[in-house]
Design an enzyme around this catalytic site. Structure first.
Site, PDB file in Angstrom:
ATOM      1  N   ASN A  40       0.864  -1.181   0.000  1.00 36.29           N
ATOM      2  CA  ASN A  40       0.000   0.000   0.000  1.00 36.29           C
ATOM      3  C   ASN A  40       0.899   1.228   0.000  1.00 36.29           C
ATOM      4  OD1 ASN A  40      -1.958   1.946   0.341  1.00 36.29           O
ATOM      5  ND2 ASN A  40      -2.328   1.487   2.498  1.00 36.29           N
ATOM      6  N   TRP A  41       0.987   1.897  -1.148  1.00 34.64           N
ATOM      7  CA  TRP A  41       1.890   3.034  -1.287  1.00 34.64           C
ATOM      8  C   TRP A  41       1.366   4.306  -0.624  1.00 34.64           C
ATOM      9  CZ3 TRP A  41       3.691   2.632  -7.137  1.00 34.64           C
ATOM     10  CH2 TRP A  41       4.526   1.513  -7.262  1.00 34.64           C
ATOM     11  N   LYS A  42       0.092   4.341  -0.279  1.00 32.61           N
ATOM     12  CA  LYS A  42      -0.510   5.521   0.352  1.00 32.61           C
ATOM     13  C   LYS A  42      -0.268   6.765  -0.521  1.00 32.61           C
ATOM     14  CE  LYS A  42      -0.085   3.254   4.789  1.00 32.61           C
ATOM     15  NZ  LYS A  42       0.172   3.375   6.246  1.00 32.61           N
ATOM     16  N   HIS A 127      -9.377   1.123   5.328  1.00 33.20           N
ATOM     17  CA  HIS A 127      -8.070   1.348   5.950  1.00 33.20           C
ATOM     18  C   HIS A 127      -8.218   2.328   7.108  1.00 33.20           C
ATOM     19  CE1 HIS A 127      -3.879   2.504   6.531  1.00 33.20           C
ATOM     20  NE2 HIS A 127      -3.560   1.397   5.891  1.00 33.20           N
ATOM     21  N   GLU A 129      -6.546   4.742   8.125  1.00 33.75           N
ATOM     22  CA  GLU A 129      -6.335   6.157   7.802  1.00 33.75           C
ATOM     23  C   GLU A 129      -7.578   6.765   7.167  1.00 33.75           C
ATOM     24  OE1 GLU A 129      -1.608   5.272   7.331  1.00 33.75           O
ATOM     25  OE2 GLU A 129      -2.791   5.660   5.525  1.00 33.75           O
ATOM     26  N   GLU A 199      -5.077  -5.039  10.725  1.00 34.47           N
ATOM     27  CA  GLU A 199      -4.036  -4.044  10.947  1.00 34.47           C
ATOM     28  C   GLU A 199      -4.258  -3.335  12.279  1.00 34.47           C
ATOM     29  OE1 GLU A 199      -2.166  -2.365   7.054  1.00 34.47           O
ATOM     30  OE2 GLU A 199      -4.196  -1.598   7.223  1.00 34.47           O
ATOM     31  N   GLY A 205       2.836   2.238  10.624  1.00 27.76           N
ATOM     32  CA  GLY A 205       3.756   3.346  10.457  1.00 27.76           C
ATOM     33  C   GLY A 205       4.582   3.678  11.686  1.00 27.76           C
ATOM     34  N   SER A 245       3.620  -2.293   9.936  1.00 28.76           N
ATOM     35  CA  SER A 245       5.087  -2.254   9.994  1.00 28.76           C
ATOM     36  C   SER A 245       5.715  -3.617   9.721  1.00 28.76           C
ATOM     37  CB  SER A 245       5.554  -1.706  11.346  1.00 28.76           C
ATOM     38  OG  SER A 245       5.083  -0.392  11.554  1.00 28.76           O
ATOM     39  N   GLY A 266       3.079  -1.349   4.220  1.00 27.31           N
ATOM     40  CA  GLY A 266       3.122   0.080   3.957  1.00 27.31           C
ATOM     41  C   GLY A 266       4.501   0.547   3.568  1.00 27.31           C
ATOM     42  N   GLY A 267       5.241   1.101   4.526  1.00 29.41           N
ATOM     43  CA  GLY A 267       6.527   1.728   4.241  1.00 29.41           C
ATOM     44  C   GLY A 267       7.518   0.841   3.519  1.00 29.41           C
TER      45      GLY A 267
END
Length: 283
Positions: A40-42, A127, A129, A199, A205, A245, A266-267
């Site tokens: 997930n590049w956000k 998600h 966010e 999640e 993150g 993470s 994610g990251g």
């Protein structure tokens, strides 16, 4: 492997106990399901050319020996370019969300037909966010899930508890409630196109990963809820990813658990070398 969660988040000791919620006993073998790892590049990377380069590098690390299905969820402006970047590699491309209306006066919204026309066959829904930053409710998310499935687009439904809910031992009840509300009206047949992503919000993150044994308990609980909703046969086919993470250092232990069927990353999905190691996990 040490998880420095207590010192970083100052969570209560009881919060980390597997008995902080009541896990179901339902558990199945990973061999019954094809693992699915998604990036997930956000709101990353910064430019189209960076997205193309990242997509190409990740696609080059995907091969017949990769032990899982792989997808990348890119920002709307980069979807077309990322589809082209991965080419015929087998890496799938998804959108980070799709609005529930097909067309009309909905400024800045993007419909399912739009993302499908670009070659996207997956989208995220729910998600944290989107829930926390943009105020999406369980009702909003349920509409998104149904809309995706009714358009034959696969859905990764994200669920998970906040830090406060985690500290209060509400992991099981929160995940159960979100599953039941967000899947309202979804048929047993449509569940073939649904992936669940657990999640824990406190791990997204932050560099913190829920201990693999505890994540397994939550996944087993979720599978038990799905069994109550759709029957054990359907529940045993649904893939449940872990997100929060995920790194090259934690993926192998997570993927060794029987009810962890993949990861929503994610990251680490923004660094081709790291994501390559994650999708080529070892168990």
């Amino acid at each position: 492997m040490k998880f420095l969660v207590l010192s970083t988040l100052a969570l209560s000791a009881s919060a980390f106990s597997p008995t902080a919620f009541a896990p179901r006993t339902t558990s199945t073998s990973l061999s019954a399901r094809t693992p699915f790892i998604a990036g997930n590049w956000k709101m990353n990377p910064g430019t189209k050319n960076e997205a193309i380069a990242l997509g190409k590098e990740i696609a080059s690390s995907f091969s017949d020996s990769t032990p899982c299905e792989v997808a990348l969820f890119a920002p709307y402006p980069f979807l077309d370019a990322t589809v082209g970047a991965v080419g015929s590699s087998g890496v799938k491309i998804g959108a980070e969300m799709a609005f529930v209306e097909e067309k009309g006066a909905f400024t800045a919204a993007v419909s399912v037909s739009m993302i499908k026309s670009l070659g996207c066959n997956w989208a995220l829904a729910g998600h944290s966010e989107r829930r926390c930053l943009f105020g999406e409710t369980d009702e909003d998310i349920n509409k998104q899930v149904l809309n995706l499935l009714n358009h034959d687009v696969g859905c990764i439904l994200c669920i998970g508890e906040t830090q406060a809910e985690y500290e209060q031992g509400l992991v099981g009840p929160i995940c159960t409630t979100q599953l039941k509300k967000n899947l309202l009206g979804v048929t047993a047949e449509q569940m073939a196109n649904v992936v669940i992503a657990y999640e824990p919000v406190w791990a997204i993150g932050t560099g913190l990963t829920c201990p693999a044994s505890e994540a397994q308990d939550v996944h087993a609980t979720c599978r038990g809820v799905l069994a109550d909703m759709y029957g054990a046969a359907i529940a045993d086919t649904v893939r449940i990813q872990y997100g929060g993470s995920v790194t090259p250092e934690t993926v192998d232990e997570l993927m060794a658990k029987p009810d962890i069927d993949g990861a929503l990353v994610g990251g680490a999905s923004l660094v081709a070398e790291k994501f390559s190691r994650i999708i080529n996990f070892k168990v």
